[in-house]
Every structure is written in C-alpha cells, then in structure tokens.
Scaffold this motif. Structure first.
Motif, PDB file in Angstrom:
ATOM      1  N   ALA A 206       0.836  -1.348   0.038  1.00 24.51           N
ATOM      2  CA  ALA A 206      -0.036   0.030   0.077  1.00 24.51           C
ATOM      3  C   ALA A 206       0.864   1.212  -0.188  1.00 24.51           C
ATOM      4  O   ALA A 206       2.138   1.056   0.254  1.00 24.51           O
ATOM      5  CB  ALA A 206      -0.948  -0.027   1.274  1.00 24.51           C
ATOM      6  N   VAL A 207       0.471   2.374  -0.228  1.00 23.42           N
ATOM      7  CA  VAL A 207       0.984   3.825  -0.129  1.00 23.42           C
ATOM      8  C   VAL A 207       0.326   4.520   1.116  1.00 23.42           C
ATOM      9  O   VAL A 207      -0.864   4.119   1.533  1.00 23.42           O
ATOM     10  CB  VAL A 207       0.695   4.672  -1.269  1.00 23.42           C
ATOM     11  N   THR A 208       1.416   5.201   1.547  1.00 23.46           N
ATOM     12  CA  THR A 208       0.942   5.867   2.823  1.00 23.46           C
ATOM     13  C   THR A 208       0.302   7.216   2.696  1.00 23.46           C
ATOM     14  O   THR A 208      -0.072   7.760   3.590  1.00 23.46           O
ATOM     15  CB  THR A 208       2.351   6.083   3.637  1.00 23.46           C
ATOM     16  N   THR A 209       0.100   7.765   1.521  1.00 29.16           N
ATOM     17  CA  THR A 209      -0.552   9.064   1.259  1.00 29.16           C
ATOM     18  C   THR A 209      -2.021   8.930   1.448  1.00 29.16           C
ATOM     19  O   THR A 209      -2.594   7.670   1.564  1.00 29.16           O
ATOM     20  CB  THR A 209      -0.216   9.539  -0.309  1.00 29.16           C
ATOM     21  N   ALA A 215       2.294   6.593  -9.940  1.00 28.53           N
ATOM     22  CA  ALA A 215       3.228   5.703 -10.396  1.00 28.53           C
ATOM     23  C   ALA A 215       2.684   4.304 -10.037  1.00 28.53           C
ATOM     24  O   ALA A 215       3.244   3.354 -10.539  1.00 28.53           O
ATOM     25  CB  ALA A 215       4.530   5.929  -9.610  1.00 28.53           C
ATOM     26  N   PHE A 216       1.820   4.163  -9.062  1.00 29.01           N
ATOM     27  CA  PHE A 216       1.549   2.742  -8.533  1.00 29.01           C
ATOM     28  C   PHE A 216      -0.203   2.771  -8.403  1.00 29.01           C
ATOM     29  O   PHE A 216      -0.569   2.745  -7.277  1.00 29.01           O
ATOM     30  CB  PHE A 216       2.204   2.342  -7.242  1.00 29.01           C
ATOM     31  N   PRO A 217      -0.884   3.269  -9.426  1.00 32.79           N
ATOM     32  CA  PRO A 217      -2.517   3.110  -9.395  1.00 32.79           C
ATOM     33  C   PRO A 217      -3.042   2.059  -8.779  1.00 32.79           C
ATOM     34  O   PRO A 217      -4.197   2.266  -8.378  1.00 32.79           O
ATOM     35  CB  PRO A 217      -2.767   3.382 -10.790  1.00 32.79           C
ATOM     36  N   ASP A 218      -2.416   0.961  -8.855  1.00 36.04           N
ATOM     37  CA  ASP A 218      -3.183  -0.325  -8.262  1.00 36.04           C
ATOM     38  C   ASP A 218      -2.926  -0.460  -6.941  1.00 36.04           C
ATOM     39  O   ASP A 218      -3.567  -1.286  -5.954  1.00 36.04           O
ATOM     40  CB  ASP A 218      -2.896  -1.711  -9.116  1.00 36.04           C
ATOM     41  N   LEU A 219      -1.717   0.100  -6.149  1.00 35.67           N
ATOM     42  CA  LEU A 219      -1.797  -0.048  -4.595  1.00 35.67           C
ATOM     43  C   LEU A 219      -2.769   0.741  -3.914  1.00 35.67           C
ATOM     44  O   LEU A 219      -2.905   1.848  -4.326  1.00 35.67           O
ATOM     45  CB  LEU A 219      -0.526   0.473  -4.637  1.00 35.67           C
TER      46      LEU A 219
END
Length: 307
Positions: A206-209, A215-219
């Motif tokens: 996952a992303v923290t934002t 850059a990682f649309p599926d995360l």
C-alpha cells in the motif's frame, strides 16, 4: 520590514547563495536540494551552491542557518524531520521561530513494502499476521526521527499492532536486510525501492498517502486497506534565517517555483518519485504549523523515542 545591511531587494543577490543541507551528500535531501539549487540558479543573477553540513541528526546544519545573517545569502534545505526531531530531542534552535519559511520543494510518497518471505499479500493479511505474532515483526527505517520512522509508529498506533523498530543509516543500508528477510517490512520512498519492486525482490502492499499515486495506481492507500485515518509522506522544503526580508524570501520562492516548472526538472523529480510543490511562503508556513502540531501529538501518543 527594515532590511539588514547588504540585503536590499533591488540588488539581491549580489553574491553566490548557499543552500545548506544538514546531511551527507547522496541522500534524498541532498539530491532534491541540488535540483532546487541548480534550477533556482537559472532564474537568479548569481549561482546557488550546496553546502553539506552534516551531524547530530541534522541539527548542526540547521543551527548554522538559524545563526546566519538574514541577508539572503544562506538558506536551509531540510526534510520533514525539521518539525519531527525537535519533539524527540533537544536541539540548539527553535525550529519554528528561528527560520522564515520559503517554500516546500516536493512531497515524496512512501510505500509499505514487505520481504517476499513474509506470507502476506495485503495490509489486512499483514495486520492479521502481526496480531497473531505480537512483537515478532520488525520494520526498518532509514533513520530515527524521519518520516519513514514516524510512518511505522503511526501504523502501530492506529492499527493496534506490536512491531519492533530497527533504524538504519539510510535506505541503502536497510533494503538489503529487508530483501534478505532480516527485517520484515519498511515504509520506504518509491524512488529507493523502485528497482527492487520491479525485480520482485520486495512486495508492495500500500501507499502511505491519503490518495493513490500515479506511479502505483493499483496500490491502495493504507487507510483504504484497513487503517482509517492513516496518511503520511516525506516532504522537503527551504527556509531562510528569521528576519530575512519578505522581498528576498518571495524572490527565492519564485526562482525555485519557476525553476522546478521546467520540463527537465519535472522529469528529474518524477524519477525520484517526488511530487513538486513550490508553494508560497505563506502556504508553506501554514503547512509547517499544521505538521508541527500533528507530529507533536504523534510523538506523544506513540511514545516515540530518539534511540
């Protein structure tokens, strides 16, 4: 505002300008500081040079700028640690009162990554595993007091899980241990983890934002994935000594903003996983006050220590 000697806006700058980076060369603060310095220098009649003054968790370089003359010759380039570290250790300056905000350079999202040997493929599975194995998972960070460290502590606090913190001297030292499985997870910048992610040597969860990143649309975001209210990223900014004339602060912000808007600068920032900001001094100041309050509460509530 009364201008100190040598700081008239109509003849500034009349000599080269220093961007003091309070960390060694080669790290993200240094790299982004050099991009900002080079690009601002193309918009000013004098060059902007970077000076690395590392030590004491960044406080040596920051103190040098706080004590410098407010004449537009010296600026500080620092990361979000500028408003985190003073809540953890005593520093020889007031991080808010001794500096004039110039601009935020960029924000860099973090990614929650795990070693492939860990049998989890989502944040939900990580939470279940951590709760079934309290204290047995360790997360690496690039330093004490930086956003990656705080990202882990925020995750522990909001998710209610027990993780050990293992600080390293930079991501470059932490990532090999993560790949090897000596530590199990890390909240790292997209730039430093990108090659390992492409090679399948790390697994992103996952992303923290607070929103997904291009850059990682599926995360998913960590908040989407099961930890409501979670949001954090590393950001980088520029400060002048307090009492630097507004006209100089505004001109430097304009030079940085114009320089970073150039296509070659945008490409360089994108390669680093950075999102350019270059906001006004007033907006950066408001952002700093908000971050100061937020991190003070996090350090207190999570009982974060510097060692």
């Amino acid at each position: 505002m009364v201008f100190p000697p040598g700081a008239r806006a109509d003849d500034w700058p009349s000599r080269p300008i220093r961007f003091v980076v309070p960390y060694p060369p080669g790290g993200p603060t240094d790299i982004l500081g050099r991009v900002a310095a080079q690009r601002a220098g193309t918009r000013l009649p004098q060059p902007v040079v970077v000076e690395n003054r590392a030590g004491a968790g960044g406080s040596i370089g920051a103190e040098a700028v706080a004590r410098a003359a407010p004449d537009g010759a010296t600026f500080l380039v620092n990361a979000s640690a500028h408003v985190i570290v003073p809540h953890m250790i005593r520093v020889p300056y007031d991080a808010m009162a001794d500096f004039a905000p110039v601009t935020q350079i960029a924000s860099v999202p973090l990614i929650l990554v795990v070693t492939p040997s860990l049998p989890v493929r989502s944040v939900g599975e990580l939470l279940a595993y951590a709760r079934a194995n309290p204290g047995k998972l360790a997360y690496a960070s690039s330093s004490n007091g930086g956003a990656p460290h705080l990202a882990g502590e925020m995750f522990k606090l909001l998710a209610g899980v027990d993780l050990q913190h293992i600080p390293y001297r930079g991501s470059g030292q932490a990532l090999p241990d993560l790949v090897a499985g000596n530590v199990q997870l890390m909240f790292d910048s997209a730039a430093s983890s990108a090659d390992l992610l492409r090679e399948g040597r790390l697994r992103p969860l996952a992303v923290t934002t607070d929103a997904r990143i291009p850059a990682f649309p599926d995360l998913p975001t960590i908040a989407e994935a099961g930890v409501p209210g979670y949001a954090i990223s590393t950001w980088y900014g520029i400060w002048a000594p307090a009492q630097t004339p507004d006209a100089i602060v505004n001109r430097m912000q304009q030079a940085v903003a114009e320089g970073l808007a150039a296509p070659e600068a945008a490409e360089r920032l994108a390669a680093l996983g950075a999102i350019p900001v270059a906001e006004t001094p007033d907006r950066f100041g408001a952002f700093l006050r908000s971050e100061w309050t937020r991190y003070a509460a996090l350090v207190r509530d999570a009982r974060i220590k510097a060692d």
